[in-house]
Design a protein around this motif. Structure first.
Motif, PDB file in Angstrom:
ATOM      1  N   LYS A 172      14.771   7.622  -4.137  1.00 20.87           N
ATOM      2  CA  LYS A 172      13.868   7.931  -5.244  1.00 20.87           C
ATOM      3  C   LYS A 172      12.415   7.674  -4.866  1.00 20.87           C
ATOM      4  O   LYS A 172      11.540   8.502  -5.134  1.00 20.87           O
ATOM      5  CB  LYS A 172      14.234   7.101  -6.472  1.00 20.87           C
ATOM      6  CG  LYS A 172      13.352   7.384  -7.678  1.00 20.87           C
ATOM      7  CD  LYS A 172      13.789   6.565  -8.889  1.00 20.87           C
ATOM      8  CE  LYS A 172      12.881   6.853 -10.089  1.00 20.87           C
ATOM      9  NZ  LYS A 172      13.279   6.056 -11.274  1.00 20.87           N
ATOM     10  N   ILE A 173      12.140   6.519  -4.218  1.00 20.64           N
ATOM     11  CA  ILE A 173      10.748   6.199  -3.917  1.00 20.64           C
ATOM     12  C   ILE A 173      10.265   6.919  -2.659  1.00 20.64           C
ATOM     13  O   ILE A 173       9.110   7.356  -2.590  1.00 20.64           O
ATOM     14  CB  ILE A 173      10.542   4.678  -3.783  1.00 20.64           C
ATOM     15  CG1 ILE A 173       9.043   4.362  -3.637  1.00 20.64           C
ATOM     16  CG2 ILE A 173      11.335   4.094  -2.627  1.00 20.64           C
ATOM     17  CD1 ILE A 173       8.728   2.882  -3.699  1.00 20.64           C
ATOM     18  N   ALA A 174      11.127   7.059  -1.668  1.00 26.19           N
ATOM     19  CA  ALA A 174      10.700   7.671  -0.409  1.00 26.19           C
ATOM     20  C   ALA A 174      10.806   9.191  -0.464  1.00 26.19           C
ATOM     21  O   ALA A 174       9.896   9.906  -0.051  1.00 26.19           O
ATOM     22  CB  ALA A 174      11.517   7.120   0.749  1.00 26.19           C
ATOM     23  N   ASP A 175      11.891   9.696  -0.947  1.00 26.43           N
ATOM     24  CA  ASP A 175      12.228  11.124  -1.034  1.00 26.43           C
ATOM     25  C   ASP A 175      11.663  11.894   0.156  1.00 26.43           C
ATOM     26  O   ASP A 175      11.603  11.393   1.266  1.00 26.43           O
ATOM     27  CB  ASP A 175      11.822  11.725  -2.391  1.00 26.43           C
ATOM     28  CG  ASP A 175      10.343  11.609  -2.735  1.00 26.43           C
ATOM     29  OD1 ASP A 175       9.515  11.746  -1.823  1.00 26.43           O
ATOM     30  OD2 ASP A 175      10.005  11.386  -3.918  1.00 26.43           O
ATOM     31  N   PHE A 197       0.829  -1.208   0.000  1.00 28.06           N
ATOM     32  CA  PHE A 197       0.000   0.000   0.000  1.00 28.06           C
ATOM     33  C   PHE A 197       0.863   1.258   0.000  1.00 28.06           C
ATOM     34  O   PHE A 197       0.597   2.211  -0.733  1.00 28.06           O
ATOM     35  CB  PHE A 197      -0.917   0.022   1.223  1.00 28.06           C
ATOM     36  CG  PHE A 197      -2.067  -0.949   1.155  1.00 28.06           C
ATOM     37  CD1 PHE A 197      -2.487  -1.486  -0.054  1.00 28.06           C
ATOM     38  CD2 PHE A 197      -2.732  -1.328   2.309  1.00 28.06           C
ATOM     39  CE1 PHE A 197      -3.541  -2.372  -0.118  1.00 28.06           C
ATOM     40  CE2 PHE A 197      -3.792  -2.209   2.253  1.00 28.06           C
ATOM     41  CZ  PHE A 197      -4.199  -2.745   1.040  1.00 28.06           C
ATOM     42  N   GLU A 198       1.865   1.281   0.865  1.00 26.50           N
ATOM     43  CA  GLU A 198       2.714   2.469   0.984  1.00 26.50           C
ATOM     44  C   GLU A 198       3.382   2.811  -0.341  1.00 26.50           C
ATOM     45  O   GLU A 198       3.343   3.971  -0.786  1.00 26.50           O
ATOM     46  CB  GLU A 198       3.771   2.226   2.063  1.00 26.50           C
ATOM     47  CG  GLU A 198       3.198   2.123   3.466  1.00 26.50           C
ATOM     48  CD  GLU A 198       4.189   1.580   4.477  1.00 26.50           C
ATOM     49  OE1 GLU A 198       3.880   1.617   5.685  1.00 26.50           O
ATOM     50  OE2 GLU A 198       5.265   1.107   4.071  1.00 26.50           O
ATOM     51  N   CYS A 199       3.980   1.808  -0.959  1.00 24.31           N
ATOM     52  CA  CYS A 199       4.669   2.052  -2.234  1.00 24.31           C
ATOM     53  C   CYS A 199       3.673   2.399  -3.335  1.00 24.31           C
ATOM     54  O   CYS A 199       3.981   3.196  -4.232  1.00 24.31           O
ATOM     55  CB  CYS A 199       5.492   0.828  -2.627  1.00 24.31           C
ATOM     56  SG  CYS A 199       6.872   0.495  -1.496  1.00 24.31           S
ATOM     57  N   GLY A 200       2.473   1.825  -3.257  1.00 21.85           N
ATOM     58  CA  GLY A 200       1.438   2.166  -4.234  1.00 21.85           C
ATOM     59  C   GLY A 200       0.995   3.607  -4.112  1.00 21.85           C
ATOM     60  O   GLY A 200       0.828   4.307  -5.128  1.00 21.85           O
ATOM     61  N   LEU A 201       0.834   4.104  -2.888  1.00 26.53           N
ATOM     62  CA  LEU A 201       0.436   5.493  -2.687  1.00 26.53           C
ATOM     63  C   LEU A 201       1.483   6.459  -3.225  1.00 26.53           C
ATOM     64  O   LEU A 201       1.160   7.514  -3.772  1.00 26.53           O
ATOM     65  CB  LEU A 201       0.205   5.770  -1.198  1.00 26.53           C
ATOM     66  CG  LEU A 201      -1.058   5.193  -0.565  1.00 26.53           C
ATOM     67  CD1 LEU A 201      -1.056   5.447   0.938  1.00 26.53           C
ATOM     68  CD2 LEU A 201      -2.311   5.782  -1.188  1.00 26.53           C
ATOM     69  N   LEU A 202       2.752   6.098  -3.069  1.00 30.97           N
ATOM     70  CA  LEU A 202       3.824   6.994  -3.492  1.00 30.97           C
ATOM     71  C   LEU A 202       3.939   7.115  -5.005  1.00 30.97           C
ATOM     72  O   LEU A 202       4.675   7.969  -5.505  1.00 30.97           O
ATOM     73  CB  LEU A 202       5.155   6.532  -2.895  1.00 30.97           C
ATOM     74  CG  LEU A 202       5.277   6.734  -1.384  1.00 30.97           C
ATOM     75  CD1 LEU A 202       6.545   6.090  -0.858  1.00 30.97           C
ATOM     76  CD2 LEU A 202       5.244   8.217  -1.025  1.00 30.97           C
ATOM     77  N   LYS A 203       3.212   6.280  -5.735  1.00 34.03           N
ATOM     78  CA  LYS A 203       3.170   6.448  -7.187  1.00 34.03           C
ATOM     79  C   LYS A 203       2.410   7.713  -7.578  1.00 34.03           C
ATOM     80  O   LYS A 203       2.558   8.220  -8.687  1.00 34.03           O
ATOM     81  CB  LYS A 203       2.535   5.217  -7.836  1.00 34.03           C
ATOM     82  CG  LYS A 203       3.373   3.954  -7.705  1.00 34.03           C
ATOM     83  CD  LYS A 203       2.681   2.747  -8.316  1.00 34.03           C
ATOM     84  CE  LYS A 203       3.523   1.491  -8.149  1.00 34.03           C
ATOM     85  NZ  LYS A 203       2.835   0.286  -8.692  1.00 34.03           N
ATOM     86  N   ASP A 204       1.581   8.201  -6.655  1.00 38.27           N
ATOM     87  CA  ASP A 204       0.887   9.468  -6.864  1.00 38.27           C
ATOM     88  C   ASP A 204       1.800  10.586  -6.365  1.00 38.27           C
ATOM     89  O   ASP A 204       2.099  10.653  -5.169  1.00 38.27           O
ATOM     90  CB  ASP A 204      -0.437   9.485  -6.086  1.00 38.27           C
ATOM     91  CG  ASP A 204      -1.274  10.714  -6.371  1.00 38.27           C
ATOM     92  OD1 ASP A 204      -0.697  11.804  -6.550  1.00 38.27           O
ATOM     93  OD2 ASP A 204      -2.520  10.603  -6.391  1.00 38.27           O
ATOM     94  N   PRO A 205       2.267  11.470  -7.235  1.00 38.56           N
ATOM     95  CA  PRO A 205       3.252  12.488  -6.829  1.00 38.56           C
ATOM     96  C   PRO A 205       2.717  13.505  -5.832  1.00 38.56           C
ATOM     97  O   PRO A 205       3.501  14.258  -5.245  1.00 38.56           O
ATOM     98  CB  PRO A 205       3.629  13.158  -8.155  1.00 38.56           C
ATOM     99  CG  PRO A 205       2.447  12.925  -9.055  1.00 38.56           C
ATOM    100  CD  PRO A 205       1.913  11.576  -8.670  1.00 38.56           C
ATOM    101  N   ASP A 206       1.406  13.543  -5.629  1.00 39.32           N
ATOM    102  CA  ASP A 206       0.822  14.519  -4.714  1.00 39.32           C
ATOM    103  C   ASP A 206       0.585  13.954  -3.320  1.00 39.32           C
ATOM    104  O   ASP A 206       0.074  14.670  -2.446  1.00 39.32           O
ATOM    105  CB  ASP A 206      -0.507  15.037  -5.281  1.00 39.32           C
ATOM    106  CG  ASP A 206      -0.322  15.789  -6.590  1.00 39.32           C
ATOM    107  OD1 ASP A 206       0.699  16.482  -6.718  1.00 39.32           O
ATOM    108  OD2 ASP A 206      -1.191  15.662  -7.474  1.00 39.32           O
ATOM    109  N   VAL A 207       0.914  12.685  -3.092  1.00 41.46           N
ATOM    110  CA  VAL A 207       0.618  12.028  -1.822  1.00 41.46           C
ATOM    111  C   VAL A 207       1.866  11.971  -0.945  1.00 41.46           C
ATOM    112  O   VAL A 207       2.956  11.663  -1.411  1.00 41.46           O
ATOM    113  CB  VAL A 207       0.071  10.600  -2.052  1.00 41.46           C
ATOM    114  CG1 VAL A 207      -0.035   9.841  -0.733  1.00 41.46           C
ATOM    115  CG2 VAL A 207      -1.291  10.670  -2.727  1.00 41.46           C
ATOM    116  N   ARG A 208       1.670  12.274   0.338  1.00 40.61           N
ATOM    117  CA  ARG A 208       2.719  12.122   1.341  1.00 40.61           C
ATOM    118  C   ARG A 208       2.246  11.122   2.391  1.00 40.61           C
ATOM    119  O   ARG A 208       1.058  11.112   2.749  1.00 40.61           O
ATOM    120  CB  ARG A 208       3.035  13.460   2.018  1.00 40.61           C
ATOM    121  CG  ARG A 208       3.661  14.493   1.088  1.00 40.61           C
ATOM    122  CD  ARG A 208       3.813  15.836   1.777  1.00 40.61           C
ATOM    123  NE  ARG A 208       4.476  16.807   0.911  1.00 40.61           N
ATOM    124  CZ  ARG A 208       5.768  17.083   0.952  1.00 40.61           C
ATOM    125  NH1 ARG A 208       6.542  16.461   1.841  1.00 40.61           N
ATOM    126  NH2 ARG A 208       6.302  17.955   0.130  1.00 40.61           N
TER     127      ARG A 208
END
Length: 316
Positions: free
Chosen positions: A161-164, A102-113
């Motif tokens: 890259k993924i967490a930033d 879920f966490e990695c899936g959410l981060l595919k949206d550039p507007d989500v933190r």
């Protein structure tokens, strides 16, 4: 507060005070504002046309971000804001790894933190697991990375890259009161702007209680009710991950199920002789206040080589 019905105020909508209205040549606006004073109301009471309009335009109830899993999104649309999502599974049922999906899936949206508190693992474990999802290769330990020919610099680069700066990891310190979690979640939302907070797993908070079983239950009840209110106030999604006993009951955490707007149950046959069956986790939605759809929500398959979860085919 004693006599609210006796108090009215003139809404200075365009300028700071009456003199500024006059200096700007807006005396007619001031006149009509004075003739239509607004009734005083505390900031937690709402009434009248303006409040109705402002509330409808400003609030978006049950907004969500898709999980990327078609089965779940078909049932719950995605991870929902404004309340608690409660995920429960037996010991060894793959809770943490599913949350990582879920966490990695959410981060595919550039507007989500997102904010993370994984109480059973080191920060490096979290970052390495996220790097694994980013690279598609198991780099969860130094040995795993080396055996797959991946340098530590590459692991660091993938994690960055993924967490930033859209991923905030926080921890309860050893001397913290468990209720401090509420302050940390508020800080994550208001200071760092996170949209979702994952707490894995919630029973660890109960184990910090000094009052035995009754104290543990009371603590989680307090955290659940106050966190639900906080999620609504801040319009964030809070995802609690819970372990269940052999009889399917959530130890100490039954009140969290009651407070949650969505409950998701994980099932996996960990003793099956078939490896694919053994590595398949099934999703069941057994509470869905926002959208009402319940029942089977598909499954997810764990690949032992890559250590990555991926969706199995789901029929709507």
């Amino acid at each position: 507060e004693l006599f609210p019905s006796h108090f009215f105020y003139v809404a200075m909508s365009k300028h700071n005070d009456a003199n500024e209205f006059l200096m700007e040549g807006a005396k007619d606006d001031l006149l009509w504002a004075a003739r239509k004073p607004q009734r005083f109301s505390p900031d937690n009471f709402y009434m009248g046309d303006d409040d109705i309009k402002d509330t409808i335009l400003r609030e978006n109830p049950y907004s969500y971000v898709p999980t990327g899993h078609s089965g779940l999104d078909n049932k719950i649309r995605g991870l929902v804001k404004g309340g608690l999502t409660f995920v429960k599974a037996p010991r060894g049922g793959g809770k943490t790894e599913m949350v990582r999906f879920f966490e990695c899936g959410l981060l595919k949206d550039p507007d989500v933190r997102i904010g993370l508190m994984h109480m059973e693992e080191m920060r490096s474990t979290t970052y390495r697991a996220m790097a694994t999802y980013e690279m598609g290769v198991n780099v969860r330990t130094k040995e795993d990375a080396a055996s797959n020919g991946i340098s530590e610099d590459a692991v660091i680069s993938a994690a960055q890259k993924i967490a930033d700066d859209r991923t905030v990891i926080f921890e309860l310190r050893s001397h913290d009161d468990p209720l401090k979690l509420l302050d940390y979640v508020r800080m994550a939302a208001t200071v760092y702007g996170v949209d979702y907070v994952f707490i894995d797993h919630v029973q660890r908070l109960a184990y910090l209680s000094q009052g035995g079983a009754d104290g543990a239950t009371s603590l989680l009840t307090s955290i659940g009710s106050r966190m639900a209110q906080l999620a609504k106030e801040l319009d964030i999604g809070v995802i609690f991950i819970s372990q269940v006993n052999d009889d399917g009951r959530t130890k100490y955490a039954g009140s969290l199920e009651e407070e949650a707007i969505i409950c998701l149950k994980l099932e996996r046959d960990t003793e099956n002789d078939d490896e694919d069956i053994r590595n398949t986790t099934h999703f069941i939605v057994d509470k869905n206040r926002p959208f009402s759809r319940l029942g089977n929500a598909g499954s997810i398959l764990y690949d032992p080589k890559s250590t990555i979860l991926s969706e199995e085919h789901y029929d709507v």
